[in-house]
Design an enzyme around this catalytic site. Structure first.
Site, PDB file in Angstrom:
ATOM      1  N   CYS A 151       0.828  -1.202   0.000  1.00  0.00           N
ATOM      2  CA  CYS A 151       0.000   0.000   0.000  1.00  0.00           C
ATOM      3  C   CYS A 151       0.867   1.258   0.000  1.00  0.00           C
ATOM      4  CB  CYS A 151      -0.918   0.011   1.211  1.00  0.00           C
ATOM      5  SG  CYS A 151      -2.019   1.441   1.258  1.00  0.00           S
ATOM      6  N   GLY A 167      -4.057  -4.616 -12.463  1.00  0.00           N
ATOM      7  CA  GLY A 167      -4.550  -4.286 -13.785  1.00  0.00           C
ATOM      8  C   GLY A 167      -5.145  -5.438 -14.570  1.00  0.00           C
TER       9      GLY A 167
END
Length: 331
Positions: free
Chosen positions: A95, A208
């Site tokens: 993160c 993605g």
């Protein structure tokens, strides 16, 4: 962990993959491995555990993702997670948010692989369930060939049961968290090379990936695929997971069936004081591209937030969606 256990999973996503979202996702796939939002070790140790860690039994297999860097705190939080019944503990080393960096957890730990390994070792000593790591291929000016290899070998030596790799760098200086989800280029080949170098290490790829069809292509190179935004923003894609990736019949045939199956859970939550919108907010993309989808979203947006809103709001919204289109969508 068996290889099939992590062949497909839905990524942990802050503000999105809460307990209601996970119940929704489970109704579309019996096989998908589900993850909580990242919880800091401090929140787990000192916070309202029932509120933060509670989950529905239907969610299994479900993993708790932790954010932290102190090995003792990680061990304590992991033990608490195991006691709550989670099937896996996952350490966040990916993160990129400023808040995470300031707290010395998340992607900034890519610069401290020895500390990450120490944390993994501490958690492995504390729990019997699998301990895994989710990371990036590197941060800022790191060379991904060196950074990813160093982190991977360190955590595996420390006992990590699997590694999830988001196939982008995280730029902690210069890009916002939102930009870090799109701007750094994807490098799937780097993850494939890691798998080739560590053939006995269960490796899951993330980042993605737009569809279950794309996931099947990645599975030619790695052991598992983790979908994030595609699974959340277009949840109907999850209806194909069990049939396409596991050769099994999905639990529901259409999204309308999924939401109908969700009704008893929603009614039970409403009876406990949960607001309807807290659950229906996860349904925004349920009928993406289907005639009536806009009316469905509008009805939920306008009526689901009202005080006392009940399950009839969802029923009325579903009725606005074209049944014939749903049938062709499922096919």
């Amino acid at each position: 962990m068996e290889y099939q256990d992590y062949r497909f999973s839905v990524a942990p996503m802050m503000d999105w993959t809460d307990r209601h979202c996970r119940v929704f996702h489970r109704l579309m796939s019996r096989r998908a491995r589900l993850y909580t939002e990242m919880l800091t070790t401090g929140a787990v140790i000192h916070g309202d555990r029932a509120r933060l860690l509670g989950f529905d039994a239907s969610e299994h297999p479900v993993a708790l993702q932790l954010g932290g860097s102190d090995p003792r705190d990680l061990a304590t939080a992991a033990r608490i997670g195991e006691d709550f019944g989670y099937d896996e503990i996952n350490l966040n080393v990916g993160c990129p948010s400023d808040r995470v960096k300031d707290g010395r957890f998340g992607a900034c730990l890519m610069a401290e692989p020895a500390l990450v390994a120490e944390g993994v070792a501490a958690m492995k000593r504390a729990v019997r369930i699998p301990v895994t790591v989710k990371c990036r291929i590197g941060i800022d000016d790191q060379d991904p060939e060196v950074a990813l290899d160093t982190l991977a070998r360190g955590v595996i030596a420390a006992g990590a049961d699997a590694l999830v790799v988001h196939a982008r760098k995280a730029w902690l200086n210069g890009l916002s968290p939102k930009e870090n989800r799109d701007i750094p280029p994807l490098d799937y080949d780097r993850v494939y090379r890691l798998k080739a170098a560590l053939p006995d290490v269960p490796l899951i790829i993330n980042g993605g990936i737009p569809s279950v069809a794309a996931a099947k292509q990645h599975l030619l190179h790695v052991d598992g695929v983790m979908l994030g935004r595609a699974a959340y923003q277009e949840p109907w894609r999850l209806l194909a997971v069990d049939s396409e990736l596991f050769g099994e019949t999905p639990p529901q045939a259409t999204m309308k069936d999924v939401l109908t199956a969700m009704m008893p859970y929603i009614e039970a939550q409403l009876a406990q004081g949960t607001r309807l919108h807290a659950m229906t907010r996860h349904f925004v993309g349920a009928f993406h591209g289907v005639p009536g989808a806009r009316a469905f979203r509008r009805h939920l947006a306008e009526n689901g937030v009202r005080p006392g809103a009940g399950v009839n709001v969802l029923r009325d919204a579903i009725a606005l969606v074209d049944d014939l289109a749903l049938t062709s969508m499922a096919a």
